[in-house]
Design a protein around this motif. Structure first.
Motif: not given
Length: 616
Positions: A374-376, A403-406, A427-428
């Motif tokens: 994963p990265g950032s 990724a379902g990220i907010e 984060i994938p």
């Protein structure tokens, strides 16, 4: 010689010194011969030896070969070597005696004392010489093992397939330039690894590499020999070579003086039925090809460990064959270097061991799953502009749908110019993230120009950057400043200086030149920051020796964005002395000044046209 030996299995301590007589309990041992033993090598060179094994016989016709001290298993051999290097025949004339026969007998008796515990009777005529030798050697201490004859073959054993060659064998010698080599009949020596160039003759330079081929293609071993006449130092031991099938053991000998001896070395070529082993490496996973270098170790017991290096970035399968392994060899693979790095994690799946057969298939399949790390994402909010710090709350939203990220980054109202950062981790890799700014910080007082990045794709194992810029600028209004000059003294005043101050960022100074006539002076200021509270001051009113001024200044006014506000300043000027003259005329004084004043305003000049005195 007459003397005795300690019973078999009973220890003895030669460092206690030579006994005055044969100790009680010793077995009688009257030796019929004590002295130098002459040996001869295959080239006819003779050597001088002493016995270091009194209980075992030797005689003509037995074969000997050079051995090590450890192989001889003779105790106190370091003291024996001191005896040999200090006395006859290595040191002629020592010890002092009537002849060399007596010297040799005394030295042999001393050697036996250290090697076997042999003690001469106090009546034996040689005893005093032997006792003195022992005392001197104990005082001097033991010597170390001398170097062995430097003819050698390395390695001592090498193996090869029955249809191939065994080797390489390296022929070594530091003392001579050439050596004679031979091999068991039915086998052939070659000078190349492929076994295609036969050795011509039997003489080779030191350092030559040779390979052995089994012409009959059997599994019978062959013996390779290398021979040369080399210098050998005192103290080297020689052991029975087992050349006579009827003799199981023979006396151990030790070289009594430096000699030239035909020395040889042996090595064994072994042959086996071969089989091949195939090692397959496959890759799976999204990260295949991003991994680093990979190392496989294939351990095959006595056949050795084979290292397979796979370069970084390999994505396609790799296959490598290890040929000519002995049938029955058990091989197992390990992966000490998997290729995992910051971008990917490599998970190897290793097979169990494989036993090599002649017909096969003998296969080791190694599978690697290469997963992206994963990265950032680091969002950097950069606040710039003249009005930075006056903006309201700023809200930045990062959305990575797949990724379902907010995540929300909030910068409070009033934050100063500069960079503000927030990082989202785990984060994938490959995820697409967007950045929006629903609240820019714009207000009634400031405008905000926003720069948003394109969609950011997250890189494996890395920190991606998203830069959001906000340039904060003022919203402007305008202010109309009206300066009214009035009164009878208008035009007689000096310079008038007015200062307009709006907040902390706007200041203007207005100069009205001396002598400006009555009327309105209007100035318009368009770029006044919205929300500024404006005040008007008049550091210089124009009052002088001719006029006085009555100044009326406005209250503070607030400028609104996109609108105009007014500020009015009125200066009423009166002439000094005019009221005093009128008062005197009214009182009926005896003389009255009548002045006719004509004021001509020419720029800033005041011109007196006429003055007349009248007497009543």
């Amino acid at each position: 010689m007459t003397g005795g030996l300690p019973p078999v299995g009973q220890g003895f301590d030669p460092t206690a010194g030579y006994p005055e007589d044969v100790p009680l309990g010793y077995d009688p041992a009257n030796e019929g011969f004590a002295g130098v033993i002459t040996t001869v090598d295959g080239e006819g060179n003779t050597q001088q030896m002493y016995c270091i094994d009194i209980r075992v016989l030797t005689y003509e016709g037995l074969g000997y070969e050079n051995g090590s001290w450890d192989e001889s298993n003779v105790p106190n051999i370091g003291y024996v070597n001191r005896v040999l290097n200090s006395y006859y025949p290595d040191q002629p004339g020592l010890p002092e005696a009537a002849n060399d026969n007596i010297r040799a007998a005394a030295v042999q008796a001393a050697v036996w004392f250290f090697s076997d515990g042999y003690v001469l009777q106090d009546t034996d005529p040689v005893r005093p010489l032997t006792a003195q030798i022992v005392a001197d050697v104990l005082a001097a201490g033991p010597l170390t093992e001398p170097p062995a004859p430097d003819v050698g073959i390395t390695p001592p054993v090498a193996a090869g397939p029955v249809d191939g060659v065994a080797g390489p064998f390296t022929i070594t010698s530091g003392a001579v330039a050439e050596l004679t080599v031979g091999v068991t009949p039915g086998y052939t020596l070659y000078t190349d690894a492929a076994g295609t160039v036969p050795l011509v003759g039997t003489t080779v330079p030191a350092g030559t590499q040779l390979w052995v081929r089994n012409t009959a293609q059997t599994t019978d071993p062959a013996e390779l020999t290398a021979t040369a006449v080399v210098p050998v130092q005192t103290g080297n031991v020689y052991l029975y070579a087992g050349s006579n099938p009827q003799v199981t053991e023979a006396q151990k000998l030790i070289l009594a003086a430096d000699s030239q001896i035909e020395s040889n070395a042996q090595a064994t070529a072994e042959f086996f039925i071969p089989g091949d082993l195939v090692v397959n490496k496959t890759f799976a996973g999204e990260g295949a090809g991003l991994q680093g270098a990979i190392t496989l170790n294939v351990a095959c017991g006595a056949a050795g460990t084979f290292v397979i290096d796979i370069p970084a970035g390999t994505a396609a399968g790799v296959s490598q064959t290890i040929s000519d392994l002995p049938v029955g060899t058990v091989c197992e693979v390990s992966e000490p270097v998997t290729g995992s790095n910051t971008q990917v994690t490599v998970t190897p799946v290793l097979p169990g061991p494989v036993t090599v057969t002649a017909d096969g298939p003998n296969v080791l399949d190694v599978a690697n799953t290469v997963d992206l790390n994963p990265g950032s994402l680091t969002v950097v909010k950069s606040l710039t502009g003249a009005a930075a710090g006056l903006q309201g709350d700023i809200t930045v939203i990062v959305t990575c749908e797949d990724a379902g990220i907010e995540e929300t980054l909030t910068i409070p109202a009033g934050s100063a110019a500069g960079d503000y950062a927030g990082t989202i981790t785990d984060i994938p890799a490959g995820t697409a993230c967007t950045v929006t700014e629903p609240q820019t910080g714009a207000t009634d007082l400031v405008a905000v120009t926003t720069g948003l990045p394109e969609v950011v794709e997250i890189q494996p194992g890395a920190d991606s950057q998203a830069l959001v810029t906000n340039d904060v600028s003022y919203i402007y209004g305008s202010l109309v400043l009206t300066k009214t000059i009035t009164g009878p003294g208008a035009g007689l005043q000096s310079d008038v200086r007015i200062v307009l101050t709006c907040g902390d960022s706007f200041t203007e100074e207005i100069l009205i030149p001396a002598g400006t006539v009555a009327g309105d002076q209007i100035r318009v200021f368009d770029r006044v920051p919205a929300g500024s509270s404006c005040t008007v001051t008049e550091p210089a009113t124009g009052a002088n020796s001719s006029v006085t001024v009555d100044a009326v200044l406005p209250e503070a006014v607030t400028v609104l964005g996109g609108e105009s506000v007014n500020a009015e300043v009125t200066n009423t000027y009166s002439v000094l002395g005019k009221d005093k003259l009128a008062e005197t005329g009214a009182n009926g004084l005896s003389s009255v000044w009548t002045a006719s004043l004509c004021i001509l305003a020419l720029g800033t000049f005041l011109v007196i046209v006429s003055v007349r005195r009248r007497t009543s």
